[in-house]
Design an enzyme around this catalytic site. Structure first.
Site, PDB file in Angstrom:
ATOM      1  N   LYS A  65       0.821  -1.224   0.000  1.00 29.45           N
ATOM      2  CA  LYS A  65       0.000   0.000   0.000  1.00 29.45           C
ATOM      3  C   LYS A  65       0.852   1.269   0.000  1.00 29.45           C
ATOM      4  CE  LYS A  65      -4.182  -1.917   2.055  1.00 29.45           C
ATOM      5  NZ  LYS A  65      -5.234  -1.781   3.058  1.00 29.45           N
ATOM      6  N   GLU A  77      -7.343  13.303  -1.377  1.00 30.20           N
ATOM      7  CA  GLU A  77      -7.010  13.820  -0.056  1.00 30.20           C
ATOM      8  C   GLU A  77      -6.993  12.681   0.982  1.00 30.20           C
ATOM      9  OE1 GLU A  77      -5.851  16.480   0.891  1.00 30.20           O
ATOM     10  OE2 GLU A  77      -6.494  16.990   2.925  1.00 30.20           O
ATOM     11  N   ASN A  86      -4.958   1.962  -1.556  1.00 29.03           N
ATOM     12  CA  ASN A  86      -5.470   0.608  -1.814  1.00 29.03           C
ATOM     13  C   ASN A  86      -6.151   0.502  -3.171  1.00 29.03           C
ATOM     14  OD1 ASN A  86      -7.968   1.827  -1.459  1.00 29.03           O
ATOM     15  ND2 ASN A  86      -8.804   0.131  -0.267  1.00 29.03           N
ATOM     16  N   ASP A 102     -10.453   2.419   2.203  1.00 29.25           N
ATOM     17  CA  ASP A 102     -10.649   1.622   3.428  1.00 29.25           C
ATOM     18  C   ASP A 102     -11.519   2.356   4.452  1.00 29.25           C
ATOM     19  OD1 ASP A 102      -9.170  -0.610   2.621  1.00 29.25           O
ATOM     20  OD2 ASP A 102      -7.287   0.289   3.279  1.00 29.25           O
ATOM     21  N   GLY A 129      -1.191   1.113  10.202  1.00 25.40           N
ATOM     22  CA  GLY A 129      -1.723   1.576   8.920  1.00 25.40           C
ATOM     23  C   GLY A 129      -3.238   1.496   8.845  1.00 25.40           C
ATOM     24  N   ALA A 130      -3.810   0.456   9.444  1.00 20.31           N
ATOM     25  CA  ALA A 130      -5.271   0.288   9.385  1.00 20.31           C
ATOM     26  C   ALA A 130      -5.960   1.438  10.113  1.00 20.31           C
ATOM     27  CB  ALA A 130      -5.674  -1.055   9.982  1.00 20.31           C
ATOM     28  N   ASN A 150      -3.412   3.139  21.878  1.00 14.48           N
ATOM     29  CA  ASN A 150      -2.556   2.077  21.354  1.00 14.48           C
ATOM     30  C   ASN A 150      -1.674   1.544  22.467  1.00 14.48           C
ATOM     31  OD1 ASN A 150      -1.733   0.533  19.080  1.00 14.48           O
ATOM     32  ND2 ASN A 150       0.226   1.617  19.091  1.00 14.48           N
ATOM     33  N   SER A 154       3.137   6.103  21.846  1.00 11.96           N
ATOM     34  CA  SER A 154       3.822   7.087  20.993  1.00 11.96           C
ATOM     35  C   SER A 154       3.253   7.064  19.565  1.00 11.96           C
ATOM     36  CB  SER A 154       5.330   6.814  20.965  1.00 11.96           C
ATOM     37  OG  SER A 154       5.553   5.499  20.522  1.00 11.96           O
TER      38      SER A 154
HETATM   39  P1  ATR Z   1      -1.961  -2.610  10.310  1.00 13.02           P
HETATM   40  O1  ATR Z   1      -1.370  -2.054   9.054  1.00 13.02           O
HETATM   41  O2  ATR Z   1      -2.932  -3.742  10.101  1.00 13.02           O
HETATM   42  O3  ATR Z   1      -2.520  -1.537  11.187  1.00 13.02           O
HETATM   43  P2  ATR Z   1       0.414  -2.697  11.923  1.00 13.02           P
HETATM   44  O4  ATR Z   1       0.872  -1.400  11.352  1.00 13.02           O
HETATM   45  O5  ATR Z   1       1.385  -3.810  12.105  1.00 13.02           O
HETATM   46  O6  ATR Z   1      -0.758  -3.324  11.070  1.00 13.02           O
HETATM   47  O7  ATR Z   1      -0.280  -2.348  13.327  1.00 13.02           O
HETATM   48  C1  ATR Z   1      -0.795  -3.346  14.158  1.00 13.02           C
HETATM   49  C2  ATR Z   1      -1.537  -2.656  15.299  1.00 13.02           C
HETATM   50  O8  ATR Z   1      -2.134  -3.667  16.123  1.00 13.02           O
HETATM   51  C3  ATR Z   1      -0.644  -1.846  16.226  1.00 13.02           C
HETATM   52  O9  ATR Z   1      -1.373  -0.738  16.691  1.00 13.02           O
HETATM   53  C4  ATR Z   1      -0.337  -2.832  17.354  1.00 13.02           C
HETATM   54  O10 ATR Z   1       0.008  -2.226  18.569  1.00 13.02           O
HETATM   55  P3  ATR Z   1       1.549  -1.775  18.853  1.00 13.02           P
HETATM   56  O11 ATR Z   1       1.771  -0.556  18.015  1.00 13.02           O
HETATM   57  O12 ATR Z   1       1.604  -1.503  20.293  1.00 13.02           O
HETATM   58  O13 ATR Z   1       2.389  -2.953  18.428  1.00 13.02           O
HETATM   59  C5  ATR Z   1      -1.689  -3.500  17.466  1.00 13.02           C
HETATM   60  N1  ATR Z   1      -1.690  -4.830  18.102  1.00 13.02           N
HETATM   61  C6  ATR Z   1      -1.338  -6.013  17.562  1.00 13.02           C
HETATM   62  N2  ATR Z   1      -1.560  -7.028  18.432  1.00 13.02           N
HETATM   63  C7  ATR Z   1      -2.102  -6.467  19.544  1.00 13.02           C
HETATM   64  C8  ATR Z   1      -2.552  -6.971  20.796  1.00 13.02           C
HETATM   65  N3  ATR Z   1      -2.514  -8.275  21.091  1.00 13.02           N
HETATM   66  N4  ATR Z   1      -3.031  -6.107  21.700  1.00 13.02           N
HETATM   67  C9  ATR Z   1      -3.090  -4.794  21.432  1.00 13.02           C
HETATM   68  N5  ATR Z   1      -2.666  -4.234  20.278  1.00 13.02           N
HETATM   69  C10 ATR Z   1      -2.175  -5.075  19.341  1.00 13.02           C
END
Ligand code: ATR
Length: 273
Positions: A65, A77, A86, A102, A129-130, A150, A154
């Site tokens: 992506k 935008e 996407n 998305d 990213g999601a 999160n 940070s």
């Molecule tokens: P995506 O593009 O799908 O958002 P990503 O950039 O890898 O994937 O982000 C994954 C997100 O899921 C992050 O916010 C991650 O939290 P951290 O930044 O603290 O790693 C979160 N995440 C994944 N597993 C988790 C869990 N078991 N509990 C809470 N947050 C989780």
């Protein structure tokens, strides 16, 4: 026949060919839609070849992506703020349009479920990213607050500084959610993919809370099971978001909007098989 693909790696499990083929039948569009697996290092080459051979557009998924964002010569935008694309549309001599559907997919699915964003207290869990892809479309519906929480706070703070000019948005740690209750909790974390759930204080979920997990599967996702156990009034999974983002991409390419209800029923049946 106009050619479309979804490009990713891996890609064989994608539901997008089924969804877009159903849309094409429904709207009478003469088009094909297939999967295209590109080598991880060779996204640009694969897209250039596809467009040179008459490809009209594509969906883009993991891990490309951001490459697609870099390749677009024109960005909407919502794609610019998402930092990811996407949907690509071949505009021939006018270049390549990059869009991100998305977030609109999520918003449309919430509306389909009669979930009101306006004036709602919304919690967005996750800051990857999601999450980034859905913030602008959510803020456009003017929730009372949008709190981004999160595990790694940070990253939530970085997103808040990106979007602070677009609406009322703030960052939080999971722990600090102890004293808050939310109308809508949107889980953009990948926790359910691992059978886990975001470990927020149960008090953030009230018996009025609607919990939306962007993950979907044949049964109730692990995060949504947990949310129900904490007393959530309703849980929704991300299958409708997948179909609604596809409908939005289809509209970008074909200027005709497919109806999603019947396709959602077929996909439910397909993933339960
Ligand atoms: P995506 O593009 O799908 O958002 P990503 O950039 O890898 O994937 O982000 C994954 C997100 O899921 C992050 O916010 C991650 O939290 P951290 O930044 O603290 O790693 C979160 N995440 C994944 N597993 C988790 C869990 N078991 N509990 C809470 N947050 C989780």
């Amino acid at each position: 026949m106009d050619k479309y693909v979804i490009i990713g790696n891996p890609i064989s499990q994608s539901k997008s060919p089924l969804i877009h083929t159903l849309f094409a039948h429904q709207t009478g569009q003469a088009m094909t839609y297939e999967v295209l697996q590109a080598p991880v290092e060779n996204f640009n080459k694969a897209i250039t070849a596809f467009f040179a051979n008459g490809g009209r557009g594509c969906n883009v998924t993991v891990p490309f992506k951001e490459d697609a964002y870099g390749m677009a010569t024109m960005l909407t935008e919502r794609a610019r703020l998402a930092g990811a694309v996407n949907t690509l549309k071949n505009l021939d001599e006018r270049g390549i349009l990059g869009d991100n559907t998305d977030g609109e997919g999520l918003v449309q699915d919430l509306l389909n479920h009669h979930v009101q964003l306006k004036d709602a207290k919304v919690l967005l869990l996750g800051a990857g990213g999601a999450a980034r892809g859905v913030i602008l479309p959510l803020l456009m519906h003017i929730p009372e607050t949008l709190v981004i929480a999160n595990r790694t706070v940070s990253k939530a703070k970085s997103l808040v500084s990106l979007f602070s000019g677009c609406g009322r948005v703030s960052a939080a740690t999971f722990h600090s959610l102890h004293n808050a209750e939310f109308d809508i909790i949107i889980n953009s974390t990948s926790a359910s993919l691992f059978g886990e759930y975001p470990n927020i204080p149960a008090s953030a979920i009230s018996n009025n809370s609607i919990v939306y997990d962007m993950v979907y599967g044949p049964g109730v996702t692990s995060s949504n099971q947990w949310a129900l156990a904490q007393g959530a009034s309703r849980v929704i999974d991300g299958l409708g978001m997948l179909i609604s983002q596809a409908a939005e991409s289809f509209t970008v390419w074909r200027s005709i909007r497919p109806i999603t209800g019947q396709v959602l029923r077929e996909l439910h049946h397909n993933i339960s098989e």
